[in-house]
Design a protein around this motif. Sequence first.
Motif, PDB file in Angstrom:
ATOM      1  N   UNK A   1       0.793  -1.221   0.000  1.00 11.59           N
ATOM      2  CA  UNK A   1       0.000   0.000   0.000  1.00 11.59           C
ATOM      3  C   UNK A   1       0.824   1.267   0.000  1.00 11.59           C
ATOM      4  N   UNK A   2       2.077   1.189   0.463  1.00  9.14           N
ATOM      5  CA  UNK A   2       2.930   2.375   0.492  1.00  9.14           C
ATOM      6  C   UNK A   2       3.228   2.863  -0.929  1.00  9.14           C
ATOM      7  N   UNK A   3       3.399   4.174  -1.054  1.00  8.96           N
ATOM      8  CA  UNK A   3       3.908   4.756  -2.298  1.00  8.96           C
ATOM      9  C   UNK A   3       5.415   4.889  -2.191  1.00  8.96           C
ATOM     10  N   UNK A   4       6.113   4.611  -3.300  1.00 11.15           N
ATOM     11  CA  UNK A   4       7.573   4.665  -3.303  1.00 11.15           C
ATOM     12  C   UNK A   4       8.068   5.320  -4.586  1.00 11.15           C
ATOM     13  N   UNK A   5       9.257   5.924  -4.476  1.00  3.72           N
ATOM     14  CA  UNK A   5       9.959   6.471  -5.638  1.00  3.72           C
ATOM     15  C   UNK A   5      11.374   5.904  -5.639  1.00  3.72           C
TER      16      UNK A   5
END
Length: 363
Positions: free
Chosen positions: A113-117
Amino acid sequence: MRWLLGVTAVFYRLKVRATGTWSRRGVSGLSRALVYEKHGDPAASLGLENLKLPDLGATGVHVKMLAAPINPSDLNMIQGTYALLPDLPAVGGNEGVGQVLKVGSKVTRLRPGDWVIPADAGLGTWRTEVVAQEDLLLKVPSDIPIESAATLGVNPCTAYRMLLDFEALTPGDSVIQNAANSGVGQAVIQIARAMGIRTINVVRDRPDIQTLMDRLTLLGADHVIPEEMLRKPEMKDLFRSVPKPRLALNCVGGKSTTEMLRHLEHGGTMVTYGGMSKQPVTVPVSALIFNDVTLRGFWVTQWKRDHALNKEAMNEMIASLCTLIRQGKMTPPACKQTPLEEYRVAVEESMKPFSSSKQILVM
């Protein structure tokens, strides 16, 4: 039968660059990816391929890519002219945002569910899914606009570091920059505004220059001037209302840089982070002898690698930028979303002169 096996082998060529090498050990699922096997014209060199995902492993993170921009450095990599070139074949794209689907048993910082770059260049973001090692990813908040998250890791970080690391600027000081309509330029305007720093923004002349000047003014630019004005006496009038800049940010080179240097405060610094004109930086002797200017260079990729072990510095920068985004003090550059399958249109648009929108590939 031999023909069928050959087609199957081609279809399942295992080209997933997630941990620095192409993996031949897959998990269930395929990723659609923009792959280039040789350097050349980006629109002609790229092709959509099905890549089999590698094993997750204990420290792997399975990410569904959401959106990824097309930056000049991405195109330079494909052309073979950038300082950092991945092994071929490679997946294009160095920036973007994705959502975590699954994590390995030893992953501690991320969860589904986390957003990552990407934490560094070379991940290959122009694809629908990727499996990457945990240390190659940075968590970002999911409550910011997706275009802001997708374009967070390169241009805003470049602007942030240049404003903080080269001169001890205080409210009321001024900064001059060329290519002010670029992604970095727009971030400089907004971050400087939040810091109380005034900006003098230089843009190339074009048919719709007034529209562009108005747009940058709405972002918070204090002064927007065409490049030709740098050589005119009217600059003296400008400096009656704003102090001479202590910091100049150069993304162009050539005459634009030479003329900007003439307006730099005594003992000021010019930082070069790009060379759009493909012309050398020519420095007047008088600027060195009588004005004692300092010339520096900056590459955000190198900064990230130099600070790879200092997570605090990286996290502080990302947190500060995301705070500005949440407060409405920093917006992404003008963007145009294009489906991954229509990548040729987006790539060709990105290569046009005076392009006013950043192309975002959406998965």
